[in-house]
Design a protein around this motif. Sequence first.
Motif, PDB file in Angstrom:
ATOM      1  N   GLY A  69       1.090  38.895  -1.927  1.00 54.96           N
ATOM      2  CA  GLY A  69       1.143  40.229  -2.512  1.00 54.96           C
ATOM      3  C   GLY A  69       2.044  41.145  -1.690  1.00 54.96           C
ATOM      4  O   GLY A  69       2.932  40.685  -0.963  1.00 54.96           O
TER       5      GLY A  69
ATOM      6  N   ARG B 173      15.506  30.533  -2.106  1.00 59.69           N
ATOM      7  CA  ARG B 173      14.117  30.054  -2.163  1.00 59.69           C
ATOM      8  C   ARG B 173      14.047  28.630  -2.726  1.00 59.69           C
ATOM      9  O   ARG B 173      13.431  27.742  -2.139  1.00 59.69           O
TER      10      ARG B 173
ATOM     11  N   SER C 107      15.948  28.962  11.848  1.00 62.04           N
ATOM     12  CA  SER C 107      16.732  30.100  11.384  1.00 62.04           C
ATOM     13  C   SER C 107      18.144  29.632  11.071  1.00 62.04           C
ATOM     14  O   SER C 107      18.600  28.620  11.591  1.00 62.04           O
ATOM     15  N   ARG C 108      18.837  30.403  10.213  1.00 58.08           N
ATOM     16  CA  ARG C 108      20.247  30.079   9.975  1.00 58.08           C
ATOM     17  C   ARG C 108      21.093  30.446  11.184  1.00 58.08           C
ATOM     18  O   ARG C 108      22.203  29.987  11.326  1.00 58.08           O
ATOM     19  N   ARG C 109      20.544  31.320  12.030  1.00 57.31           N
ATOM     20  CA  ARG C 109      21.302  31.761  13.211  1.00 57.31           C
ATOM     21  C   ARG C 109      20.675  31.213  14.481  1.00 57.31           C
ATOM     22  O   ARG C 109      19.439  31.104  14.570  1.00 57.31           O
TER      23      ARG C 109
ATOM     24  N   SER D 217      12.332  34.378  11.513  1.00 55.22           N
ATOM     25  CA  SER D 217      12.857  35.656  12.017  1.00 55.22           C
ATOM     26  C   SER D 217      12.467  36.834  11.133  1.00 55.22           C
ATOM     27  O   SER D 217      12.759  37.978  11.459  1.00 55.22           O
TER      28      SER D 217
ATOM     29  N   LEU E 116       9.867  39.325   8.525  1.00 52.06           N
ATOM     30  CA  LEU E 116       8.708  40.202   8.754  1.00 52.06           C
ATOM     31  C   LEU E 116       7.425  39.397   8.985  1.00 52.06           C
ATOM     32  O   LEU E 116       6.716  39.585   9.977  1.00 52.06           O
ATOM     33  N   ILE E 117       7.132  38.491   8.067  1.00 50.81           N
ATOM     34  CA  ILE E 117       5.897  37.702   8.177  1.00 50.81           C
ATOM     35  C   ILE E 117       6.069  36.619   9.234  1.00 50.81           C
ATOM     36  O   ILE E 117       5.165  36.346  10.037  1.00 50.81           O
TER      37      ILE E 117
END
Length: 303
Positions: free
Chosen positions: A162, A88, A31-33, A9, A11-12
């Motif tokens: 990056g 992470r 996803s967690r949701r 969900s 940006l990348i």
Amino acid sequence: MRVAIVGASGLIGRRLVAALVARGDAVVPVSRRAGAVDGVAAVTWDPVAGPPPAAMLDGVDAVVNLAGASIDGGRWTAERKRLIRDSRVITTGRIADALAAGGGPRVLVNGSAVGFYGSRAEEVDETSAPGTGFLADTCVEWEAAAAPAASGGVRVVLARTGIVLAREGGALPRLATVTKMFMGGPLGGGRQWMPWIAMEDQIGLLLACLADDRYRGPVNLTAPHPVRQREFAAALGRVLGRPSLVPTPAVAVKAMMGEMAEIALEGQRALPKVALANGYAFRCTDLETAIRAELRQEAPATA
Ligand SMILES: NC(=O)c1ccc[n+]([C@@H]2O[C@H](COP(=O)([O-])OP(=O)(O)OC[C@H]3O[C@@H](n4cnc5c(N)ncnc54)[C@H](OP(=O)(O)O)[C@@H]3O)[C@@H](O)[C@H]2O)c1
């Protein structure tokens, strides 16, 4: 190929889901949701709560793990740092343990960041030693958490990413807002390096890491020509038609951001040695062109 994407969900993740779907691959967003990403129903998994559900790995060829609490989502209190780290390291550890058990996906492309190298003025590549500081320490632990999968025979790629340039989120829209307010300019002198990458190449390289067996271990996902922060500010200023002259002293950045100022004041001259050695053809190598394309700003007409 059937690919599970943890952190789909984000940006990348969203762009990766769209790219895989567009070329006909099967995607399992995680996803967690509960919900859907790009129209594909997500498998629900909260990594802190327990190991991944079978539905996440059933029939899956590869896992891409892009999960992690935002590093600039608030001042780096002890609690915030723990969240950044745990989201992470725990997530990666649980995925790695599940893959090491065998019978499932044989490829893991795991998120990491150029923050691994700490603050560095000299050129660094995938063979360079880690740096120091909170982000470097987090990246070291994050990467180490993937080790059980590699020991279990899974091909593990550590995607040292990056600064990803995208119109819809991350650093670029925030910097564009500041620049539009005539407040863009050198931060703390502006000599720190910014290892940028256009979203198009971020996705292109993630797809290469998924498909190409030569990618294994650390891979820098950065454009071949990192720039200093003041050059970045100048390029963004040109694209937006604003001067980038107003300097912000380091002391002011630190007063505003506390320890988190590390993000703005430090950087790495990270080079994509592995990608270039593997013949990856970067589509965006010029920063100003990449910013212009992502922000959809026309280049000025030449006489
Ligand atoms: N964007 C960049 O410029 C950049 C640069 C270097 C490295 N990276 C790394 O690349 C990865 C993806 O970046 P991104 O920009 O796409 O990130 P993002 O937009 O912030 O998305 C990260 C995803 O992680 C999940 N997440 C958030 N908080 C979490 C938590 N506490 N526990 C578990 N999962 C959580 C969320 O998924 P759900 O809410 O759906 O669970 C979210 O969609 C991140 O690990 C980031 O550190 C990004």
